[in-house]
Scaffold this motif. Structure first.
Motif, short mmCIF file in Angstrom:
data_model
loop_
_atom_site.label_atom_id
_atom_site.label_comp_id
_atom_site.label_asym_id
_atom_site.label_seq_id
_atom_site.Cartn_x
_atom_site.Cartn_y
_atom_site.Cartn_z
N SER A 26 0.83 -1.21 0.00
CA SER A 26 0.00 0.00 0.00
C SER A 26 0.87 1.25 0.00
CB SER A 26 -0.91 0.01 1.23
OG SER A 26 -0.15 0.05 2.42
N PRO A 36 -10.95 6.08 -0.44
CA PRO A 36 -9.94 5.04 -0.23
C PRO A 36 -9.03 4.87 -1.45
CG PRO A 36 -12.05 4.04 -0.73
CD PRO A 36 -12.31 5.51 -0.58
N ARG A 117 -4.27 3.21 10.25
CA ARG A 117 -3.85 2.19 9.30
C ARG A 117 -4.99 1.23 8.99
NH1 ARG A 117 -0.55 5.24 8.51
NH2 ARG A 117 1.74 5.13 8.67
N ASP A 118 -4.99 0.72 7.76
CA ASP A 118 -5.97 -0.28 7.34
C ASP A 118 -5.37 -1.66 7.67
OD1 ASP A 118 -8.01 -1.69 6.17
OD2 ASP A 118 -8.01 -0.54 4.30
N THR A 120 -4.75 -5.39 8.21
CA THR A 120 -5.30 -6.56 7.51
C THR A 120 -4.73 -7.84 8.11
OG1 THR A 120 -5.27 -5.18 5.52
CG2 THR A 120 -5.84 -7.51 5.25
N GLY A 158 -6.68 -5.21 1.44
CA GLY A 158 -6.81 -4.48 2.70
C GLY A 158 -8.04 -4.96 3.45
N ASN A 159 -8.37 -4.25 4.51
CA ASN A 159 -9.53 -4.62 5.32
C ASN A 159 -10.66 -3.62 5.18
OD1 ASN A 159 -10.47 -6.65 7.23
ND2 ASN A 159 -10.56 -4.98 8.72
N THR A 160 -10.37 -2.48 4.57
CA THR A 160 -11.31 -1.36 4.30
C THR A 160 -11.77 -0.63 5.56
OG1 THR A 160 -13.45 -2.54 4.37
CG2 THR A 160 -12.18 -2.68 2.32
N SER A 161 -11.13 -0.87 6.69
CA SER A 161 -11.54 -0.20 7.94
C SER A 161 -10.34 0.41 8.64
CB SER A 161 -12.22 -1.20 8.88
OG SER A 161 -13.35 -1.78 8.28
N PRO A 162 -9.91 1.62 8.23
CA PRO A 162 -8.76 2.25 8.88
C PRO A 162 -9.02 2.45 10.37
CG PRO A 162 -9.36 3.41 6.88
CD PRO A 162 -10.46 2.45 7.15
N THR A 196 -3.77 4.97 5.79
CA THR A 196 -3.95 4.11 4.62
C THR A 196 -5.38 3.58 4.66
OG1 THR A 196 -3.14 2.12 5.79
CG2 THR A 196 -1.53 3.40 4.51
N HIS A 197 -5.97 3.42 3.50
CA HIS A 197 -7.36 2.97 3.41
C HIS A 197 -7.56 2.33 2.04
CE1 HIS A 197 -11.94 4.14 3.65
NE2 HIS A 197 -11.74 2.83 3.60
#
Length: 239
Positions: A26, A36, A117-118, A120, A158-162, A196-197
């Motif tokens: 990322s 994002p 941070r996103d 993961t 990613g996880n999409t949840s910063p 990061t997102h």
């Protein structure tokens, strides 16, 4: 020789050539302010030397794909964490230092903007890697000679949840049952980014990528592993 060059160089000479899935980062999004982060966003303003090497890796991948017909998929990992993780990552050394009673630094940007941070979880990253392998097509070259166009892809994993780093510390405090000795400091000018997102819609659509582990659940698994593996001060895993 750059490590990406070496891997691609070896693969191009094989017969048949393998399809390649490799770890980008990322960090290639650098100083990008649009969130994002999407795979179509600019990646030509890296904020650190590490980011520049990952950007270079993606450019090298493009070259080997174009010239030699290698099938290549780059995966942009977003702050991977979990058991057997890297000790230089914040969640890992925060855990170590909290248990030792050492002071930890929680960085903030201008106007009290908390670094986020996103995060993961490793199991989700693995699922994304397997999805990339399962959907990769064969390389089109043989012994370095290209015979036709080959697959070239890049995806965010990613996880999409910063999550603010401050919240990361709070979760660790509860799991470890130890109050952190933390100090809030301004973000150092070391090339790191404030947030990061990931936009993972492309990976979801083409790889079937669906992360399922939130930070609370992932850290619980990490802490259980950490306490069992390092057994700090005789602590037993109870999480």
């Amino acid at each position: 020789m750059h490590r990406h060059d070496l891997m691609f160089e070896v693969c191009k000479l094989m017969n048949p050539q393998p399809a390649i899935v490799w770890a980008s980062s990322s960090s290639v999004y650098g100083l990008n302010k649009k969130v994002p982060f999407s795979e179509i966003d600019r990646t030509d303003n890296p904020s650190s030397l590490y980011a520049a090497t990952k950007k270079a890796g993606e450019a090298i991948a493009h070259t080997y794909n174009h010239i030699h017909g290698l099938s290549i998929t780059g995966l942009r990992f977003f702050t991977v964490y979990g058991p057997w993780g890297r000790p230089d990552m914040a969640y890992f050394f925060f855990t170590r230092d909290i248990l030792k009673g050492k002071q930890i630094s929680v960085f903030e940007g201008l106007n009290g903007f908390t670094v986020s941070r996103d995060f993961t979880y490793i199991d989700d990253i693995v699922k994304g890697c397997l999805g990339a392998l399962d959907t990769a097509t064969k390389s089109t070259g043989s012994g370095g000679v290209k015979k036709g166009p080959a697959q070239l892809r890049v995806y965010n994993l990613g996880n999409t949840s910063p999550v603010p780093v401050r919240k990361l510390v709070n979760i660790l405090e509860k799991l470890l049952k130890v109050k952190a000795n933390k100090v809030v400091s301004p973000m150092p000018a070391n090339g790191d980014v404030l947030f990061t997102h990931a936009n993972i819609s492309l990976a979801r659509r083409e790889l079937g990528y669906k992360p399922t582990t939130d930070l609370q659940s992932g850290l619980k698994k990490f802490v259980a592993w950490y306490l069992d593996y390092y057994k700090p001060s005789g602590k037993k895993s109870s999480v």
